[in-house]
Design an enzyme around this catalytic site. Structure first.
Site, PDB file in Angstrom:
ATOM      1  N   ARG A   1       7.026 -47.918   5.779  1.00 37.91           N
ATOM      2  CA  ARG A   1       5.696 -47.306   5.614  1.00 37.91           C
ATOM      3  C   ARG A   1       5.355 -47.090   4.139  1.00 37.91           C
ATOM      4  O   ARG A   1       4.253 -46.655   3.803  1.00 37.91           O
ATOM      5  CB  ARG A   1       5.642 -45.969   6.354  1.00 37.91           C
TER       6      ARG A   1
ATOM      7  N   LYS B   1       0.295 -64.757   5.522  1.00 34.50           N
ATOM      8  CA  LYS B   1       1.771 -64.655   5.558  1.00 34.50           C
ATOM      9  C   LYS B   1       2.372 -65.152   4.250  1.00 34.50           C
ATOM     10  O   LYS B   1       3.248 -64.497   3.660  1.00 34.50           O
ATOM     11  CB  LYS B   1       2.309 -65.482   6.734  1.00 34.50           C
TER      12      LYS B   1
ATOM     13  N   GLU C   1      -4.197 -66.959   9.073  1.00 33.60           N
ATOM     14  CA  GLU C   1      -2.978 -66.149   9.250  1.00 33.60           C
ATOM     15  C   GLU C   1      -1.826 -66.749   8.451  1.00 33.60           C
ATOM     16  O   GLU C   1      -1.062 -66.032   7.800  1.00 33.60           O
ATOM     17  CB  GLU C   1      -2.636 -66.071  10.738  1.00 33.60           C
TER      18      GLU C   1
ATOM     19  N   TRP D   1       4.007 -44.200  -0.372  1.00 30.29           N
ATOM     20  CA  TRP D   1       3.198 -45.327  -0.824  1.00 30.29           C
ATOM     21  C   TRP D   1       2.090 -44.688  -1.653  1.00 30.29           C
ATOM     22  O   TRP D   1       1.264 -43.936  -1.125  1.00 30.29           O
ATOM     23  CB  TRP D   1       2.600 -46.092   0.362  1.00 30.29           C
TER      24      TRP D   1
ATOM     25  N   GLU E   1       1.596 -62.654   1.337  1.00 30.70           N
ATOM     26  CA  GLU E   1       2.224 -61.323   1.346  1.00 30.70           C
ATOM     27  C   GLU E   1       3.752 -61.410   1.304  1.00 30.70           C
ATOM     28  O   GLU E   1       4.404 -60.444   0.937  1.00 30.70           O
ATOM     29  CB  GLU E   1       1.753 -60.503   2.543  1.00 30.70           C
TER      30      GLU E   1
ATOM     31  N   ASN F   1       1.475 -37.065   4.165  1.00 33.71           N
ATOM     32  CA  ASN F   1       1.062 -38.454   4.344  1.00 33.71           C
ATOM     33  C   ASN F   1      -0.441 -38.428   4.577  1.00 33.71           C
ATOM     34  O   ASN F   1      -0.910 -37.806   5.517  1.00 33.71           O
ATOM     35  CB  ASN F   1       1.779 -39.083   5.549  1.00 33.71           C
ATOM     36  N   GLY F   2      -1.198 -39.082   3.698  1.00 40.84           N
ATOM     37  CA  GLY F   2      -2.651 -39.116   3.870  1.00 40.84           C
ATOM     38  C   GLY F   2      -3.332 -38.973   2.516  1.00 40.84           C
ATOM     39  O   GLY F   2      -2.715 -39.156   1.471  1.00 40.84           O
TER      40      GLY F   2
ATOM     41  N   LYS G   1       3.856 -51.026   5.856  1.00 41.54           N
ATOM     42  CA  LYS G   1       3.661 -51.571   7.203  1.00 41.54           C
ATOM     43  C   LYS G   1       2.414 -51.020   7.865  1.00 41.54           C
ATOM     44  O   LYS G   1       1.700 -51.734   8.538  1.00 41.54           O
ATOM     45  CB  LYS G   1       4.880 -51.232   8.077  1.00 41.54           C
TER      46      LYS G   1
ATOM     47  N   CYS H   1       2.735 -43.347   4.201  1.00 40.01           N
ATOM     48  CA  CYS H   1       4.016 -42.786   3.766  1.00 40.01           C
ATOM     49  C   CYS H   1       4.819 -42.481   5.024  1.00 40.01           C
ATOM     50  O   CYS H   1       4.285 -42.409   6.115  1.00 40.01           O
ATOM     51  CB  CYS H   1       3.800 -41.488   2.991  1.00 40.01           C
TER      52      CYS H   1
ATOM     53  N   HIS I   1     -17.139 -78.626   0.775  1.00 35.08           N
ATOM     54  CA  HIS I   1     -18.204 -77.772   0.203  1.00 35.08           C
ATOM     55  C   HIS I   1     -17.667 -76.970  -0.974  1.00 35.08           C
ATOM     56  O   HIS I   1     -18.071 -75.827  -1.202  1.00 35.08           O
ATOM     57  CB  HIS I   1     -18.749 -76.845   1.298  1.00 35.08           C
TER      58      HIS I   1
HETATM   59  C1  AGP Z   1       0.157 -58.353   8.425  1.00 32.80           C
HETATM   60  O1  AGP Z   1       1.238 -59.234   8.142  1.00 32.80           O
HETATM   61  C2  AGP Z   1      -0.051 -57.339   7.351  1.00 32.80           C
HETATM   62  N1  AGP Z   1       1.112 -56.584   7.134  1.00 32.80           N
HETATM   63  C3  AGP Z   1      -1.296 -56.514   7.517  1.00 32.80           C
HETATM   64  O2  AGP Z   1      -2.380 -57.375   7.253  1.00 32.80           O
HETATM   65  C4  AGP Z   1      -1.553 -55.861   8.903  1.00 32.80           C
HETATM   66  O3  AGP Z   1      -1.826 -56.849   9.868  1.00 32.80           O
HETATM   67  C5  AGP Z   1      -2.797 -54.957   8.778  1.00 32.80           C
HETATM   68  O4  AGP Z   1      -2.514 -53.942   7.841  1.00 32.80           O
HETATM   69  C6  AGP Z   1      -3.237 -54.334  10.111  1.00 32.80           C
HETATM   70  O5  AGP Z   1      -2.207 -53.500  10.591  1.00 32.80           O
HETATM   71  P1  AGP Z   1      -2.286 -53.005  12.128  1.00 32.80           P
HETATM   72  O6  AGP Z   1      -2.212 -54.229  12.989  1.00 32.80           O
HETATM   73  O7  AGP Z   1      -1.108 -52.099  12.288  1.00 32.80           O
HETATM   74  O8  AGP Z   1      -3.597 -52.285  12.300  1.00 32.80           O
END
Ligand code: AGP
Length: 611
Positions: A27, A488, A484, A73, A491, A99-100, A606, A2, A507
């Site tokens: 966030r 991308k 990766e 969040w 998400e 936040n937490g 984020k 958050c 396989h």
């Molecule tokens: C990456 O595009 C994502 N948003 C997510 O997987 C991110 O890489 C992951 O949450 C790790 O975050 P950090 O690098 O801040 O630890």
């Protein structure tokens, strides 16, 4: 997960708080709210984005010089008006944002319920708030002491900001496991999950540490530990400018950050890589070089995109340094009972430096005697501060939820780290060392060249925006890039995508291939090229659609693939920093074509500061 903002001082609090919340929306953005102190408490909150709250309360009484704000969040309790923060205590005298996660909130809630408390929300935050109020009322102590007593009973992670109608210019804050920055102004103070809400007001900040409590007044900042002992606040000078967190003319932060990569990779290399002199200057490595040279094993711990950087680092470090590397998902590493031997080095990779799983994983490892090396983007973040050594990626604030420039920054740092250790261990020839330094130095320019063809990627993205699934395949150093690329696309466009080692297709996954399935190959010119050409033929034989990232001058694959993205030639160790760029653009343009909010995709945030 958050965002929290606070202000106390001579200015109007609301404009500072609401603008700060907009900068922290990355966030989390399930619901938002503000609490303002002025002859009592004024609390406005609702489900939805900050802009929706702003429109809803336009014209209401927002006057105040002391206020807090929250963008959520959801963890406990669905996104709704009643679960939105700030929460107000039973007496109506206290308001709090958090936040937490309070892990023992159910037990605390039962105790309070037995005392006759009722609750208006499903949140753990409201329980903690009334727990604090109950202590203050029953122990006849001041709010600061009640907070201290309460937090000693709490298990979990928190940053809390608390307003009290009895002290209308004071904010009480405390943190454990979630980030809190306090900006020190002239007769005013600012609070935030990161520094973005305060950038235009002050560059002097205090990073609050775990188990610390802050009493914040306009002209006074008192920092204490939970034992009520005063701590001298350590003021750090920020070097981020406001412009760095604005969109700079791009439609989205994600596109801006993709296009920033020539300069951010350059910034990451600057002052460290000197290809002419043949040197790599990284004090974090140098200060731990004996540990790295003698390391029996390097364990890399990360999540998401950072985990993909760790996987690529495994290939590079084992190839160049001949040190065994294990790559662990932080969330798995922290819960199983891993074998950590003295002499192991833990490398934690994190853009935010606040990812809860990664943070706790390295706290556990540290308890077992491991040395922690942090590769982090956010200066002063929690992971950076508990690491024994480290290296910043210098990618600047990454606002888009998708990690792009931070990822290539991580790859640049990890490649320099591998080269420096290999050089010290004499496991690399001088010729190959020098060649790779020159290759690394040329990356920003090559990325710039790739970005000039972004329009080609946009056209191809249009063709595939309606795909239901996608496969990303790569071999060797390009296998982590396949993973990766799949993340991308998932998400940012919500299309289900999977990454695989190309040879794994036979396989099982090849059963998925039909005329509707786009298969993206990362097939740059390297020692696996001949093999991956065969894999492409296997897909074509089953009518799959083939999109390939290939090296300029490749005259084999264009005749086989339906679409290709070109990248300049590069050593196979360096090429992944290039081949990832078209895949970032592909996910961005597919997401745009599908109308997704690419900076804030659904369900995501984020920085994942909850477990
Ligand atoms: C990456 O595009 C994502 N948003 C997510 O997987 C991110 O890489 C992951 O949450 C790790 O975050 P950090 O690098 O801040 O630890």
């Amino acid at each position: 997960m958050c965002g929290i903002v606070g202000y106390t001082g001579p200015k109007e609090a609301y404009p500072i708080v609401i603008t700060g919340l907009k900068r922290l929306e990355y966030r989390g953005y399930d619901s938002t709210g503000v609490a303002l102190l002025d002859n009592g408490l004024k609390v406005y909150k609702k489900k939805g984005r900050v802009s929706e709250l702003e429109q809803t309360i336009f014209g209401k009484d927002l006057h105040s010089h002391c206020g807090i704000g929250h963008t959520r969040w959801a963890t406990h309790g669905e996104p709704s008006d009643r679960n939105a923060h700030p929460h107000v205590s039973a007496s109506g005298k206290l308001a709090m944002i958090h936040n937490g996660i309070i892990e023992n909130y159910a037990q605390l809630k039962q105790e309070l319920t037995n005392k006759g408390y009722t609750f208006t929300s499903e949140t753990d935050t409201e329980v903690l708030l009334n727990f604090i109020e109950d202590i203050r009322e029953n122990n006849q102590c001041d709010l600061e002491e009640a907070v201290r007593v309460a937090l000693k009973r709490v298990t979990g992670a928190y940053v809390i900001l608390l307003l009290d109608t009895d002290n209308p210019d004071t904010i009480i804050a405390a943190r454990k496991g979630s980030p809190l920055v306090i900006g020190v102004g002239n007769g005013e103070h600012f609070l935030g999950s990161d520094a973005s809400p305060m950038l235009e007001y002050t560059k002097d900040v205090v990073y609050v540490n775990d188990y610390e409590l802050a009493i914040v007044k306009p002209d006074e900042l008192i920092l204490k530990n939970l034992g009520n002992e005063k701590i001298t606040p350590f003021i750090t000078k920020l070097d981020i400018e406001l412009a760095a967190i604005e969109k700079g003319g791009y439609d989205h932060f994600m596109l801006k950050e993709i296009f920033e990569q020539p300069s951010t990779i350059h910034d990451c290399l600057r002052g460290r890589l000197d290809a002419d002199a043949g040197t790599i200057t990284m004090s974090g490595i140098q200060n731990n070089i004996e540990h790295f040279k003698e390391a029996n094993r390097i364990i890399m711990v990360a999540c998401g995109t950072s985990w993909h950087a760790a996987l690529l680092a495994e290939y590079i470090i084992e190839e160049l340094c001949r040190i065994p590397v294990e790559v662990e998902y932080a969330s798995e590493f922290r819960y199983r009972n891993p074998v950590i031997n003295k002499g192991d080095i833990i490398v934690a990779i994190s853009q935010s430096g606040e990812t809860a799983d990664t943070l706790v994983a390295i706290e556990r490892a540290k308890e077992n005697g491991a040395i922690i090396f942090g590769i982090v983007n956010v200066v002063g973040s929690s992971i950076a501060r508990i690491s024994d050594g480290g290296a910043y990626t210098h990618a600047g604030p990454e606002i888009g939820v998708a990690s792009t420039k931070a990822f290539t920054g991580q790859l640049a740092v990890l490649t320099m780290m591998a080269l420096k250790i290999a050089k010290e261990k004499k496991t690399i020839s001088e010729e190959r060392y020098r060649k790779l330094l020159l290759e690394l130095e040329a990356v920003p320019e090559k990325v710039d060249a790739i970005l000039k063809n972004a329009g080609d990627v946009k056209k191809i993205a249009e063709k595939y925006k309606s795909a239901g699934d996608a496969l990303f395949l790569g071999r060797g150093y390009n296998f982590p890039i396949a993973l990766e690329g799949a993340l991308k696309l998932k998400e940012i466009s919500y299309i289900h995508a999977e990454g695989y080692p190309a040879a794994e297709m036979k396989h099982g996954p090849i059963a998925l291939v039909d005329e509707n399935l786009p298969v993206i190959f990362i097939a740059t010119q390297d020692s696996y090229h001949e093999k991956i050409v065969s894999n492409i033929q296997e897909i074509k034989a089953r009518k799959g659609k083939v999109i390939a990232v290939i090296t300029e001058g490749d005259d084999i694959i264009p005749g086989m693939a339906d679409d290709v993205f070109y990248v300049p030639p590069a050593d196979e160790i360096i090429a992944p920093m290039l081949s990832t760029i078209p895949l970032q653009l592909l996910s961005y343009y597919v997401g745009i074509a599908k109308g997704v909010d690419v900076d804030k995709p659904r369900n995501l945030a984020k920085s994942v500061t909850v477990e």
